[in-house]
Scaffold this active site. Sequence first.
Site, PDB file in Angstrom:
ATOM      1  N   LYS A  84       0.808  -1.161   0.187  1.00  0.00           N
ATOM      2  CA  LYS A  84       0.040   0.065  -0.050  1.00  0.00           C
ATOM      3  C   LYS A  84       0.871   1.365  -0.195  1.00  0.00           C
ATOM      4  O   LYS A  84       0.578   2.029  -0.617  1.00  0.00           O
ATOM      5  CB  LYS A  84      -0.976   0.068   1.155  1.00  0.00           C
ATOM      6  CG  LYS A  84      -1.838   1.175   1.409  1.00  0.00           C
ATOM      7  CD  LYS A  84      -2.818   1.065   2.545  1.00  0.00           C
ATOM      8  CE  LYS A  84      -3.436   2.623   2.511  1.00  0.00           C
ATOM      9  NZ  LYS A  84      -4.729   2.485   3.578  1.00  0.00           N
TER      10      LYS A  84
ATOM     11  N   HIS B 113      -8.245 -29.782 -33.019  1.00  0.00           N
ATOM     12  CA  HIS B 113      -9.248 -28.426 -32.735  1.00  0.00           C
ATOM     13  C   HIS B 113     -10.035 -29.041 -31.531  1.00  0.00           C
ATOM     14  O   HIS B 113     -11.115 -28.963 -31.446  1.00  0.00           O
ATOM     15  CB  HIS B 113     -10.022 -28.137 -33.799  1.00  0.00           C
ATOM     16  CG  HIS B 113      -9.299 -27.517 -34.877  1.00  0.00           C
ATOM     17  ND1 HIS B 113      -8.676 -26.351 -34.889  1.00  0.00           N
ATOM     18  CD2 HIS B 113      -9.411 -27.952 -36.398  1.00  0.00           C
ATOM     19  CE1 HIS B 113      -7.911 -25.975 -35.988  1.00  0.00           C
ATOM     20  NE2 HIS B 113      -8.525 -27.186 -36.692  1.00  0.00           N
TER      21      HIS B 113
END
Length: 529
Positions: free
Chosen positions: A140, A281
């Site tokens: 922070k 695929h």
Amino acid sequence: MQDLAPLRRALISVSDKTGLIDLGKALADRGVELLSTGGTAKALREAGLAVKDVSEVTNFPEMMDGRVKTLHPMVHGGLLALRDNGTHVQAMQEHGIPEIDLLIVNLYPFEAALARGAEYDEMIENIDIGGPAMIRAAAKNHGFVTTIVDVEDYDALVAELDANDGKTGYKFRQKMAQNAYARTAAYDAAVSNWMAGAAEVETPRRRAFAGQLKQTLRYGENPHQSASFYVDGADRPGVSNFVQHQGKELSYNNINDTDAAFELVSEFLPTDGPACAIIKHANPCGVARGETLTEAYQRAFDCDRTSAFGGIIALNQTLDAATAEAICEIFTEVVIAPGADAAAQEIFAKKKNLRLLTTPGLANPAAASVAFKQVSGGLLVQDRDNGMMSFDKLEVVTKRAPTQQELDDLLFAWTVAKHVKSNAIIYAKNRATVGIGAGQMSRVDSTRIAARKSADMAEVLGLAKPTVDGSVVASDAFFPFADGLLTAAEAGATAVIQPGGSIRDEDVIKAADDAGLAMVFTRQRHFRH
């Protein structure tokens, strides 16, 4: 916030001691005072480095088996104080709080304990409290404080200090802060998901998913899409923990298709004989068992040779030279197997673009795990489809019961159907697919397409009849009408496996009886979207 922040004091508390001593020396050489705790302090001292215990700063001893040691204003004040805020500076001076400019913390090894299946009490003790609190505080305050949570960033930190005369730049601190918050988020996700399981909470109000970057990909499904590959730390063998022996970097589609191939071939135990799955695929274009791995590959290849070109091949046993030679006869993108002998690797070395991957074993198809799919604005979450079928669970619904050969092929076809996009139709004969219909909007269309592919392959192979003649057929969901079943019968299928459960089951059963088919119900569906 300041661009270049001096580094005078560092607090180091790490469970993973990798690179600790080298980093400690690098900091000490630059005049940085070292604060530390417990085992970290001991390791640094044994390396001859001067270290001040955090307890000397807090004037409080570690207590409660180390549960309480850094949770103190003398620590968090030093991390959170804004250096350009007069009130903050005055409070630090009034209470004797030292500035902490660098925090180096890696957390208790909760994920490692989870991976090895630690008992509940041990898991609880591996939940870090002080570490995440300090990390969040320091991150922070990244306007002034640098936060390092990964061993991989030690060298980058030293390079940053070298480049800026012992200071860190704002962009570097900001980047490290983002990484710090991602680390605590992933950590909390692991804890919360484990706790949900331990507490038998099936649908938590909030569910967190996290992953660690394994690979930045060239692009996604298409070149205009950016993509990357994250792993979740699970020890399931497959695309998350393979060893790549050769070939180009894997693409997004490679990884997706390889996962589909390996999950399918893992359904077949090596002790029951060799098996091969060829994927294109994300759908199988050929799956087979054989007396040898080479035979299994060849029979899978003969299901649909056209689609197999440029496909993904997965094997359930160690790749050998004979199978490698056979595979090299066509272009293949990826081969994945639980091992590859030296002779096979030497053969593949001649195919520079072919990727050879080996895994630490096969995936357990019956293992419980969670699968999720992104939709607009959220995630769909479900259990992985780990449904298994056996002879004793099958329900014969026709006048004619399947022969033992048909039963064997029906179970084989049903196993493959689990891995084919819906609507899925699979023809199989002698434990090999001979026709696969996938992803059609109509089940009868899937049935026709699979039969047509079989007829095409019969011409290629020089056979008098389509390969579906005398086969069995599996459907991943029930036949809503008899038309799909009759289409399969006309193609040459002699037996059918399907879930059952349609309001027209009686009509479908009658059609099967009239056609002389044997049919079994599984009472289990395998939709795959």
